[in-house]
Design an enzyme around this catalytic site. Structure first.
Site, PDB file in Angstrom:
ATOM      1  N   SER A 258       0.864  -1.177   0.000  1.00  0.00           N
ATOM      2  CA  SER A 258       0.000   0.000   0.000  1.00  0.00           C
ATOM      3  C   SER A 258       0.904   1.230   0.000  1.00  0.00           C
ATOM      4  O   SER A 258       1.708   1.409   0.913  1.00  0.00           O
ATOM      5  CB  SER A 258      -0.881  -0.039   1.253  1.00  0.00           C
TER       6      SER A 258
ATOM      7  N   LYS B 297      -1.232  -0.939  -4.305  1.00  0.00           N
ATOM      8  CA  LYS B 297      -2.438  -0.165  -3.942  1.00  0.00           C
ATOM      9  C   LYS B 297      -1.997   1.271  -3.716  1.00  0.00           C
ATOM     10  O   LYS B 297      -1.043   1.514  -2.990  1.00  0.00           O
ATOM     11  CB  LYS B 297      -3.047  -0.758  -2.669  1.00  0.00           C
TER      12      LYS B 297
ATOM     13  N   LYS C 141      -3.188   5.302  -2.646  1.00  0.00           N
ATOM     14  CA  LYS C 141      -4.188   6.062  -1.903  1.00  0.00           C
ATOM     15  C   LYS C 141      -4.652   7.199  -2.804  1.00  0.00           C
ATOM     16  O   LYS C 141      -3.824   7.862  -3.450  1.00  0.00           O
ATOM     17  CB  LYS C 141      -3.564   6.626  -0.625  1.00  0.00           C
TER      18      LYS C 141
ATOM     19  N   ASP D  26      -7.400   3.199  -3.012  1.00  0.00           N
ATOM     20  CA  ASP D  26      -8.112   3.278  -1.726  1.00  0.00           C
ATOM     21  C   ASP D  26      -8.331   4.741  -1.368  1.00  0.00           C
ATOM     22  O   ASP D  26      -7.376   5.509  -1.226  1.00  0.00           O
ATOM     23  CB  ASP D  26      -7.267   2.582  -0.644  1.00  0.00           C
TER      24      ASP D  26
ATOM     25  N   GLU E 228     -11.358   0.962  -3.285  1.00  0.00           N
ATOM     26  CA  GLU E 228     -11.645   0.693  -1.878  1.00  0.00           C
ATOM     27  C   GLU E 228     -12.239   1.923  -1.191  1.00  0.00           C
ATOM     28  O   GLU E 228     -11.711   3.028  -1.305  1.00  0.00           O
ATOM     29  CB  GLU E 228     -10.328   0.286  -1.204  1.00  0.00           C
TER      30      GLU E 228
ATOM     31  N   ASP F 121     -13.795  -1.371   3.293  1.00  0.00           N
ATOM     32  CA  ASP F 121     -12.848  -1.532   4.402  1.00  0.00           C
ATOM     33  C   ASP F 121     -13.518  -0.971   5.658  1.00  0.00           C
ATOM     34  O   ASP F 121     -14.175  -1.710   6.413  1.00  0.00           O
ATOM     35  CB  ASP F 121     -11.540  -0.794   4.024  1.00  0.00           C
TER      36      ASP F 121
ATOM     37  N   LYS G 289      -9.945  -7.014   8.085  1.00  0.00           N
ATOM     38  CA  LYS G 289      -8.912  -6.675   9.069  1.00  0.00           C
ATOM     39  C   LYS G 289      -9.414  -7.212  10.399  1.00  0.00           C
ATOM     40  O   LYS G 289     -10.500  -6.819  10.844  1.00  0.00           O
ATOM     41  CB  LYS G 289      -8.724  -5.157   9.170  1.00  0.00           C
TER      42      LYS G 289
ATOM     43  N   GLY H 154      -4.292  -4.194   6.110  1.00  0.00           N
ATOM     44  CA  GLY H 154      -3.340  -3.971   7.201  1.00  0.00           C
ATOM     45  C   GLY H 154      -3.525  -2.592   7.795  1.00  0.00           C
ATOM     46  O   GLY H 154      -4.228  -1.749   7.223  1.00  0.00           O
TER      47      GLY H 154
HETATM   48  O1  OSB Z   1      -7.132   1.938   4.588  1.00  0.00           O
HETATM   49  O2  OSB Z   1      -6.108   0.126   4.293  1.00  0.00           O
HETATM   50  C1  OSB Z   1      -6.179   1.215   4.848  1.00  0.00           C
HETATM   51  C2  OSB Z   1      -3.070   1.824   6.978  1.00  0.00           C
HETATM   52  C3  OSB Z   1      -3.617   2.410   8.092  1.00  0.00           C
HETATM   53  C4  OSB Z   1      -4.999   2.641   8.113  1.00  0.00           C
HETATM   54  C5  OSB Z   1      -5.792   2.274   7.027  1.00  0.00           C
HETATM   55  C6  OSB Z   1      -5.221   1.655   5.919  1.00  0.00           C
HETATM   56  C7  OSB Z   1      -3.835   1.461   5.881  1.00  0.00           C
HETATM   57  C8  OSB Z   1      -3.122   0.895   4.749  1.00  0.00           C
HETATM   58  C9  OSB Z   1      -1.798   0.207   5.025  1.00  0.00           C
HETATM   59  O3  OSB Z   1      -3.496   0.998   3.614  1.00  0.00           O
HETATM   60  C10 OSB Z   1      -1.807  -1.251   4.740  1.00  0.00           C
HETATM   61  C11 OSB Z   1      -0.616  -1.978   5.350  1.00  0.00           C
HETATM   62  O4  OSB Z   1      -0.604  -2.225   6.575  1.00  0.00           O
HETATM   63  O5  OSB Z   1       0.307  -2.314   4.611  1.00  0.00           O
HETATM   64 MG    MG Z   2      -8.408   0.843   3.272  1.00  0.00          MG
END
Ligand code: OSB
Ligand code: MG
Length: 369
Positions: free
Chosen positions: A135, A161, A163, A188, A213, A238, A262, A290
């Site tokens: 990510s 992925k 953001k 995401d 996402e 999510d 999660k 994660g």
């Molecule tokens: O939205 O998936 C998410 C990290 C912190 C809070 C929300 C998210 C995330 C990530 C990181 O996208 C994913 C990872 O732990 O590698």
């Molecule tokens: Mg997410």
């Protein structure tokens, strides 16, 4: 036997690189490690609540309060050791999934260690290696983002992925697709849009994304269902999926075609498995998200991702993607390009380094019956 004591540590660990989402930029992570002690064994859990209530309404402080003042006393007063008994008992308290999950994870690790088996053996994991994605946060410029992606692909990650948020979406996808026409790519939004932007979001269909996402805030299941009808790209939820019931409502309403699981967000492994099994019967694939966990929380994630209906690459990356010095030894790394091997020792199968936990600790409390 009964639990002899439970220890809570509040830790802060700096990231190797800042992580920016539609919530803002973060340079480090604050989280709680929970340790349960029984008969010479220690079960480890990690609570994924963050310092600020941006991703979820929970924070490290609310979780500390709930664990210390309600969940731990429940475990002691009922002499609970089994995670299944804990799950049933903890239902009397509303909400606070992340707090509940942190303690449940520690009980699962303990249970598997008592039996001397890898955690996923307790509930039938089916794979030894987990497809690893990464990510990638928002950067100051598109060239900087492309450079980071190139670096991660060089390390072997099989899916990227990114953001997105208003002003950092279509052009970014366009630039990535020009450079990597066949890359497994998803985006995401962490709830940064609203249904008024549906026509704009539809333009994401042009980029052949695996999924988009959480475009809207957590409680907008209806708006997600309306957007999904207009888009060919599958939506994945999510933040909206906080329990089995919210997963069922989302699928019945057509709010998404994929679910990000999660364990922290849904309240633990038992609830995560219920969601997993329901999605499997429904023909909807899941994957493991994660929260930038330390190696302790990530080891738990590797175990849940062994279940059969985890059908997409996961947000499960090597320790080095997150932290200079992870809490575990050896660190988690890619076992071959695109995959992370599930630790096969007892319990979560990784070794937490006590001195590192101590070094990062900001507050510590020992709780006894
Ligand atoms: O939205 O998936 C998410 C990290 C912190 C809070 C929300 C998210 C995330 C990530 C990181 O996208 C994913 C990872 O732990 O590698
Ligand atoms: Mg997410």
């Amino acid at each position: 036997m009964a639990i002899e004591r439970i220890e809570l540590n509040l830790l802060r660990l700096p990231y190797v690189h800042f992580f920016e989402t539609s919530f803002g930029r973060a340079y480090d992570r604050t989280f709680i490690i929970i340790r349960v002690y029984e008969d010479g064994l220690v079960g480890y859990g990690e609570c994924v609540a963050e310092e600020k209530p941006l991703y979820s309404g929970e924070t490290t402080e609310t979780a500390w309060h709930i664990i210390r003042d309600f969940l731990v006393p429940l475990v002691f007063s009922r002499e609970i050791v089994e995670p299944e008994d804990y799950y049933e008992a903890a239902r009397v308290f509303r909400g606070n999934q992340m707090a509940k999950a942190g303690l449940e994870l520690a009980l699962w690790d303990l249970k598997a260690k008592k039996q001397g088996v890898p955690l996923n053996r307790l509930w039938g994991g089916v794979r030894e290696e987990i497809p690893a994605g990464v990510s990638v946060g928002i950067e100051d410029s598109v060239p900087e983002l492309l450079a980071r992606i190139e670096n991660y692909l060089g390390q072997g990650y099989q899916r990227i992925k990114i953001k997105i948020k208003p002003g950092w979406d279509l052009e970014v996808c366009q630039a990535i697709r020009e450079k990597y026409p066949d890359l497994l790519l998803q985006a995401d939004a962490n709830g940064a849009y609203s249904i008024e932007q549906a026509e704009h979001l539809r333009k994401l269909d042009a980029f052949k994304l695996l999924m988009v996402e959480q475009p809207f805030p957590p409680y907008d299941l209806w708006d997600h269902s309306q957007l999904q009808r207009k888009m060919t790209t599958p939506l994945c939820l999510d933040e909206s999926i906080i329990s089995f019931d919210s997963a069922r409502a989302a699928l019945e309403m057509g709010s998404c075609r994929i679910i990000n699981i999660k364990v922290g967000r849904v309240g633990g492994i038992i609830e995560a498995r219920r969601i997993h099994d329901y999605c499997q019967r429904y023909g909807v694939g899941v994957w493991c998200g994660g929260m930038l966990e330390s190696g302790i929380g990530r080891a738990h994630n590797l175990h849940i991702a062994t279940l059969p209906n985890f059908k997409y690459p996961n947000d499960l990356s090597a320790s080095a993607r997150y932290y200079q010095e992870d809490l575990i030894e050896p660190p988690i790394s890619l076992s071959r390009p695109g995959y992370i091997r599930v630790p096969d020792g007892p319990g979560i199968g990784v070794n937490p380094v006590e001195e590192r936990i101590e070094k990062a600790t900001q507050r510590h409390e020992v709780l006894r019956p």
